[in-house]
Write an enzyme that holds these catalytic residues in place. Structure first.
Site, PDB file in Angstrom:
ATOM      1  CG  HIS A  59      -6.199  -8.274  -1.741  1.00 41.34           C
ATOM      2  ND1 HIS A  59      -6.611  -6.990  -1.471  1.00 41.34           N
ATOM      3  CD2 HIS A  59      -6.835  -9.070  -0.846  1.00 41.34           C
ATOM      4  CE1 HIS A  59      -7.461  -7.002  -0.439  1.00 41.34           C
ATOM      5  NE2 HIS A  59      -7.628  -8.248  -0.056  1.00 41.34           N
ATOM      6  NE  ARG A  86      -3.303  -2.779   0.115  1.00 42.19           N
ATOM      7  CZ  ARG A  86      -3.737  -3.635   1.039  1.00 42.19           C
ATOM      8  NH1 ARG A  86      -3.036  -3.852   2.151  1.00 42.19           N
ATOM      9  NH2 ARG A  86      -4.870  -4.277   0.857  1.00 42.19           N
ATOM     10  CG  ASP A 116      -3.143  -5.872  -1.518  1.00 39.72           C
ATOM     11  OD1 ASP A 116      -4.253  -5.655  -2.040  1.00 39.72           O
ATOM     12  OD2 ASP A 116      -3.005  -6.510  -0.467  1.00 39.72           O
ATOM     13  CD  GLU A 171     -10.148  -8.514   2.827  1.00 40.69           C
ATOM     14  OE1 GLU A 171     -10.669  -8.006   3.822  1.00 40.69           O
ATOM     15  OE2 GLU A 171      -9.209  -7.979   2.204  1.00 40.69           O
ATOM     16  CE1 TYR A 205      -5.062  -8.128  11.805  1.00 42.36           C
ATOM     17  CE2 TYR A 205      -6.028  -6.526  10.310  1.00 42.36           C
ATOM     18  CZ  TYR A 205      -5.636  -7.819  10.590  1.00 42.36           C
ATOM     19  OH  TYR A 205      -5.827  -8.808   9.661  1.00 42.36           O
TER      20      TYR A 205
END
Length: 542
Positions: A247, A147, A176, A310, A401
């Site tokens: 992703h 990211r 990603d 995901e 996290y």
């Protein structure tokens, strides 16, 4: 004067004794072959901080490091004995010797963490014996460099910070939707195109706006070899992650033929879960098998993460090719393509002698043999996988996290995710309540996560990670029964924050963010813990 009650993480056992060992120009340092890397590191850091040469000696060394499994049997364990005449380290392995060296550095005080000698007065260690070993074998931290790219020098510094806290796994999230960060020589467009995006969303927004500022970067294979070697010298294993079959928009921007629509895509400037996933053709399977062939050439880690989280099936549901593929493979539905693809990657990695790590969605289908489950949506999937005979790394978003907000302070920058205070991190235990003793050994350990959508620089990573990562380090190292929150908070405030200051770590002060650590006007997305286990919101876009 520094004594043993300064140590972080808290050791298994300490027996203080009268007197002190004094370091001076005549102090020598020697090691056997098994402890050579620990001695090399200790001489380097203490030489810089103290100005003392600590030369090697073949006789009568004043600081001795050796590996002897006949004395210390537990992996990564050590025994440190300090008398007025000698400092003697006996360790089970090279890692144990290194952790003993880290303990010696802590006992010398915060100035021992500086890169040059600013200390007034002499250097000495308290006498006594430390017997220590880790509670868990997997003491990890994920760093998301996809990211927001972390320059190589900052990544090497992050390795040093993990090692200083006796953490031993760096899970490197390399790919990603928003960027591909590893050079793959067979497929150069993965970095020529996939490593760069034309903007980044700022904070949490529901529209498609972004800042329009290009962002990117990648590591050459030479860079990654260097990072791996640097980490290994410090007892840290780098576990690479190439996230498939979702992703993957950065890969699709580089090679559109890997997708389902034929549409030309950009590297995604937004956060969340993109519907763009891999197609399931033989050529796509071969493409990523080739990618993983290069990954294992660079990373010697026995474990490689293949992601698997995901993965929307919308495009597969719409695709005649995907439906035909599922039928050819004898699958009940296109949703089973997800597990099938992961098994193809796992089998290729098994040919190289590697095990796969995958996010807990992997456990919803037929699991690859020998797979390790990273339980992120809660602890339930991990407990179930352990009961079924699979190894597990606990990393639930409700507890570990580090991108989640640290307080309800009104100036908390970009407040996303669950409220996860320093105290919350310290109270977490990786063994879920009710897990029976026969299954508990399947929990290899735990891993904190640093997702970087809202952490766009090493300074922001420092703020998010510290001091909560210090609390996590004690959770995974120290015996459960030895943990004491009040005592930890005292050691942190009196002894360990000054070490972080000496290292230049821009941590979050215990009283709240400093003015330059705030992000006025950047919207966050706080979440309530009651929403914890649905799995409907992205782990990466909190």
């Amino acid at each position: 004067m520094t004594t043993f009650d300064c140590l972080v993480p808290r050791p298994v056992g300490v027996t203080p004794a009268p007197g002190r060992f004094v370091l001076d120009a005549g102090t020598t340092l020697a090691a056997d072959a098994g402890a050579a890397s620990a001695a090399r590191w200790l001489r380097q850091v203490l030489g810089a901080a103290t100005g003392l040469a600590l030369p090697p000696s073949t006789v009568d060394a004043r600081i001795e490091l050796r590996v002897d499994q006949g004395v210390v049997r537990e992996a990564e364990g050590y025994r440190l004995e300090i008398t007025p005449e000698v400092v003697r380290v006996t360790a089970a392995d090279a890692a144990g010797a290194f952790y003993a060296a880290q303990t010696v550095r802590q006992l010398l005080g915060p100035d021992a963490f500086r890169a040059a000698n600013v200390h007034s007065g002499g250097w000495s260690l308290p006498c006594g014996v430390v017997v220590d070993r880790p509670r868990f074998g997997w003491r990890g931290c994920l760093l998301d460099v996809a990211r927001h790219f972390m320059p190589k020098n900052a990544l090497l510094r992050f390795v040093d910070l993990l090692a200083a806290h006796k953490l031993n796994v760096l899970h490197l999230h390399l790919t990603d939707d928003q960027g591909w960060r590893m050079e793959i020589k067979r497929y150069p467009r993965l970095t020529e195109v996939g490593a760069w995006r034309h903007g980044s969303r700022v904070g949490w927004r529901r529209d498609d706006s972004h800042d329009g500022r290009p962002h990117g970067g990648f590591y050459t294979q030479a860079d990654l070899h260097e990072i791996v070697a640097y980490a290994a010298e410090r007892g840290v294993t780098v576990v690479p992650e190439i996230d498939v079959p979702g992703h993957v928009q950065a890969a699709l921007a580089a090679y559109p033929e890997l997708g389902n629509t034929g549409e030309r895509l950009d590297v995604w400037p937004l956060w969340g879960v993109s519907e763009n996933v891999l197609n399931m053709s033989d050529s796509t399977v071969k493409f990523f098998q080739n990618v993983f062939d290069e990954v294992v050439d660079v990373f010697p880690s026995p474990v490689v993460c293949i992601g698997g989280d995901e993965v929307p099936t919308v495009q597969w549901q719409r695709s005649p090719e995907a439906r035909r593929r599922a039928a050819e493979l004898g699958l009940a539905d296109v949703t089973e393509l997800h597990g099938w693809f992961l098994r193809q990657m796992a089998e290729r990695l098994a040919d190289h002698g590697r095990r796969v790590l995958g996010w807990d969605e992997m456990a919803e289908g037929a699991m690859p043999e020998g797979a390790i489950v990273a339980s992120w949506r809660g602890e339930e999937a991990g407990a179930m996988a352990a009961a079924e005979g699979y190894d597990v790394v606990m990393c639930p978003e409700q507890h570990v996290y580090l991108d989640h907000r640290q307080s309800e302070h009104p100036d908390e920058p970009v407040p996303v995710g669950f409220l996860s205070t320093l105290q919350d991190f310290y109270r977490y235990d990786p063994l879920p309540a009710g897990l029976d003793a026969a299954t508990a050994h399947r929990v290899l350990g735990s891993q904190a996560q640093v997702w970087t959508e809202h952490l766009d620089s090493p300074r922001r990573v420092d703020y998010a990670a510290f001091p909560r990562l210090v609390a996590f380090a004690e959770v995974v190292w120290s015996p459960r029964e030895a943990r004491d929150l009040a005592d930890f908070e005292r050691r942190l405030a009196e002894h360990h924050l000054p070490r972080l200051d000496a290292l230049g770590v821009e941590y979050r002060p215990l009283t709240g963010p400093l003015p330059w650590q705030t992000r006025p006007g950047v919207p966050g997305r706080p979440r309530a813990r009651a929403q914890s286990s649905s799995g409907t919101s992205s782990q990466h876009a909190t």
